[in-house]
Design an enzyme around this catalytic site. Structure first.
Site, PDB file in Angstrom:
ATOM      1  N   ASP A  98       0.952  -1.173  -0.076  1.00 25.64           N
ATOM      2  CA  ASP A  98      -0.142  -0.085   0.016  1.00 25.64           C
ATOM      3  C   ASP A  98       0.867   1.061   0.008  1.00 25.64           C
ATOM      4  O   ASP A  98       2.053   1.267   0.408  1.00 25.64           O
ATOM      5  CB  ASP A  98      -0.946   0.095   1.278  1.00 25.64           C
ATOM      6  CG  ASP A  98      -1.895   1.009   1.267  1.00 25.64           C
ATOM      7  OD1 ASP A  98      -2.431   1.445   0.210  1.00 25.64           O
ATOM      8  OD2 ASP A  98      -1.992   1.909   2.302  1.00 25.64           O
ATOM      9  N   SER A  99       0.354   2.273  -0.268  1.00 23.85           N
ATOM     10  CA  SER A  99       1.140   3.783  -0.397  1.00 23.85           C
ATOM     11  C   SER A  99       1.390   3.976   0.968  1.00 23.85           C
ATOM     12  O   SER A  99       2.557   4.560   1.413  1.00 23.85           O
ATOM     13  CB  SER A  99       0.178   4.879  -0.947  1.00 23.85           C
ATOM     14  OG  SER A  99      -0.786   4.599   0.049  1.00 23.85           O
ATOM     15  N   CYS A 158     -11.151   2.606  -0.752  1.00 21.01           N
ATOM     16  CA  CYS A 158      -9.868   3.018  -0.338  1.00 21.01           C
ATOM     17  C   CYS A 158      -9.651   2.163   1.024  1.00 21.01           C
ATOM     18  O   CYS A 158     -10.324   2.380   2.059  1.00 21.01           O
ATOM     19  CB  CYS A 158      -9.909   4.446  -0.104  1.00 21.01           C
ATOM     20  SG  CYS A 158      -8.246   5.093   0.561  1.00 21.01           S
ATOM     21  N   THR A 159      -8.293   1.851   1.177  1.00 21.77           N
ATOM     22  CA  THR A 159      -7.985   0.679   2.035  1.00 21.77           C
ATOM     23  C   THR A 159      -7.764   1.568   3.592  1.00 21.77           C
ATOM     24  O   THR A 159      -7.664   0.825   4.683  1.00 21.77           O
ATOM     25  CB  THR A 159      -6.867  -0.360   1.905  1.00 21.77           C
ATOM     26  OG1 THR A 159      -5.683   0.615   1.355  1.00 21.77           O
ATOM     27  CG2 THR A 159      -7.131  -1.191   0.737  1.00 21.77           C
ATOM     28  N   HIS A 160      -7.550   3.010   3.385  1.00 27.55           N
ATOM     29  CA  HIS A 160      -7.525   3.629   4.734  1.00 27.55           C
ATOM     30  C   HIS A 160      -9.105   3.925   5.388  1.00 27.55           C
ATOM     31  O   HIS A 160      -8.929   4.159   6.602  1.00 27.55           O
ATOM     32  CB  HIS A 160      -7.021   4.962   4.538  1.00 27.55           C
ATOM     33  CG  HIS A 160      -5.551   5.169   4.375  1.00 27.55           C
ATOM     34  ND1 HIS A 160      -5.130   4.674   3.291  1.00 27.55           N
ATOM     35  CD2 HIS A 160      -4.685   5.764   4.979  1.00 27.55           C
ATOM     36  CE1 HIS A 160      -3.756   4.741   3.031  1.00 27.55           C
ATOM     37  NE2 HIS A 160      -3.395   5.483   4.368  1.00 27.55           N
ATOM     38  N   CYS A 190      -4.239  -1.623  -2.154  1.00 28.52           N
ATOM     39  CA  CYS A 190      -4.431  -0.147  -2.400  1.00 28.52           C
ATOM     40  C   CYS A 190      -5.214   0.372  -3.581  1.00 28.52           C
ATOM     41  O   CYS A 190      -4.815  -0.316  -4.732  1.00 28.52           O
ATOM     42  CB  CYS A 190      -2.799   0.438  -2.543  1.00 28.52           C
ATOM     43  SG  CYS A 190      -3.109   2.397  -2.952  1.00 28.52           S
ATOM     44  N   ASN A 191      -6.551   0.759  -3.519  1.00 30.18           N
ATOM     45  CA  ASN A 191      -7.188   1.010  -4.417  1.00 30.18           C
ATOM     46  C   ASN A 191      -6.618   2.115  -5.736  1.00 30.18           C
ATOM     47  O   ASN A 191      -6.870   1.424  -6.845  1.00 30.18           O
ATOM     48  CB  ASN A 191      -8.518   1.748  -4.066  1.00 30.18           C
ATOM     49  CG  ASN A 191      -9.508   0.691  -3.443  1.00 30.18           C
ATOM     50  OD1 ASN A 191     -10.252  -0.021  -3.864  1.00 30.18           O
ATOM     51  ND2 ASN A 191      -8.983   0.653  -1.917  1.00 30.18           N
ATOM     52  N   GLU A 199      -3.837   9.297   8.157  1.00 28.61           N
ATOM     53  CA  GLU A 199      -2.183   9.124   8.206  1.00 28.61           C
ATOM     54  C   GLU A 199      -1.901  10.164   9.192  1.00 28.61           C
ATOM     55  O   GLU A 199      -0.830   9.934   9.856  1.00 28.61           O
ATOM     56  CB  GLU A 199      -1.568   9.543   7.020  1.00 28.61           C
ATOM     57  CG  GLU A 199      -2.076   8.493   5.884  1.00 28.61           C
ATOM     58  CD  GLU A 199      -0.905   7.469   5.344  1.00 28.61           C
ATOM     59  OE1 GLU A 199       0.187   7.735   5.929  1.00 28.61           O
ATOM     60  OE2 GLU A 199      -1.276   6.219   5.169  1.00 28.61           O
TER      61      GLU A 199
HETATM   62  N1  DGL Z   1      -4.948   3.370   0.550  1.00 32.67           N
HETATM   63  C1  DGL Z   1      -5.141   3.679  -0.549  1.00 32.67           C
HETATM   64  C2  DGL Z   1      -5.879   3.284  -1.491  1.00 32.67           C
HETATM   65  O1  DGL Z   1      -6.668   2.271  -1.108  1.00 32.67           O
HETATM   66  C3  DGL Z   1      -4.866   5.403  -0.867  1.00 32.67           C
HETATM   67  C4  DGL Z   1      -4.065   6.290   0.084  1.00 32.67           C
HETATM   68  C5  DGL Z   1      -3.344   7.382  -0.951  1.00 32.67           C
HETATM   69  O2  DGL Z   1      -3.853   8.082  -1.172  1.00 32.67           O
HETATM   70  O3  DGL Z   1      -2.240   6.995  -0.868  1.00 32.67           O
HETATM   71  O4  DGL Z   1      -6.478   3.855  -2.316  1.00 32.67           O
END
Ligand code: DGL
Length: 290
Positions: free
Chosen positions: A26-27, A208-210, A89-90, A174
């Site tokens: 993931d990012s 989004c995984t966050h 990560c999407n 974050e």
């Molecule tokens: N967790 C990432 C996702 O699922 C996005 C986070 C980011 O913007 O870096 O899209």
């Protein structure tokens, strides 16, 4: 057989039996919500998590940059022995997965695999939505790619998919502000904007995984009766099914139940926030990406 031949053969044998972990990329921290569910559903396997925290968030970056960063991460996980990498990560799945699968993988190593999180999420939409009206909450990058709209309407042409970019949700998470009062304003704002686009929406996709870290507030501001889909379990079930169908990949995965964490940022900083996602203590190492 001379000595060199014997050495080459011994090396080939060793590499034929070397087992590797499942790479999870993931990012930043968001992919930990996927890792958590992978470990619940497939507990015996080894996992290697990589968060590119030094360059997160990816959500507002251009296609070229997200693709380049994601490919660097995939190469790193391959270099460290992962036969299979999940882009948890999407944004990376939307912007980089297809190009990596079609253009890069055949040249790097056609026997390894890279899988994403969008397809497993979309596949179950017909089972959860009664109205066929879906609302996707995602990063600006995921929304601009239209991946959810394209994938969902390919499988279910009758569906209507509205999208809402939520550029501030990842920075809120974050920065450990998911439970703070300030988060309420932006959670409500994006949900209201999404519902204004289509009041018949009965299912939200947290694309989004966050976002699972904001689930309490998302539930609070979602209209009553809305189904909220988190991806972790869906991705885990899909991987389980994939491994059942692909024994040639399954037999290459290490099964000691070990988990390692890598971050491109300061490991001490990563460990503190990562433990919020995993609900257990985390000890990461630094890994530079380029
Ligand atoms: N967790 C990432 C996702 O699922 C996005 C986070 C980011 O913007 O870096 O899209």
């Amino acid at each position: 057989m001379n000595e060199t031949d014997a050495y080459v053969m011994a090396e080939a044998d060793a590499s034929a039996i070397s087992l590797g972990p499942i790479g999870v990329f993931d990012s930043g921290y968001g992919g930990l919500t996927i890792l958590r569910e992978l470990r619940k559903a497939l507990p015996g396997y080894d996992y290697l998590y990589l968060g590119d925290n030094a360059r997160a968030p990816y959500g507002s970056r251009s296609f070229e940059v997200i693709y380049r960063y994601t490919l660097e991460a995939v190469r790193e996980l391959f270099k460290r022995g992962c036969p299979l990498v999940i882009l948890a990560c999407n944004t990376a799945s939307a912007k980089a997965l297809r190009t990596i699968q079609q253009k890069d993988l055949p040249g790097i190593d056609p026997t390894r695999r890279v899988l994403g999180v969008i397809r497993p999420t979309v596949e179950i939409l017909d089972k959860v939505s009664k109205t066929g009206h879906i609302g996707v909450l995602g990063t600006p990058g995921t929304v601009a790619s239209e991946s959810y709209v394209i994938e969902a309407t390919k499988l279910f042409p009758y569906m209507s998919v509205a999208q809402q970019a939520c550029p501030l949700w990842v920075p809120i998470v974050e920065n450990s502000e998911a439970e703070g009062d300030g988060a309420d304003y932006f959670v409500k704002k994006y949900i209201d904007e999404l519902m204004a686009k289509d009041p018949q929406i009965d299912t939200f996709v947290l694309g989004c995984t966050h976002y699972p870290l904001l689930i309490e507030k998302i539930r609070r501001y979602a209209p009553s009766g809305i189904r909220i889909l988190e991806q972790g379990q869906l991705v885990a079930e899909s991987l389980k099914d994939y491994l059942r169908r692909h024994p040639e990949m399954e037999c290459r995965l290490g099964r000691n139940g070990e988990v390692e964490f890598l971050t491109s940022e300061n490991p001490d900083k990563f460990d503190v926030l990562a433990s919020l996602f995993t609900h257990q203590s985390v000890e990461s190492s630094r890994c530079s990406l380029d």
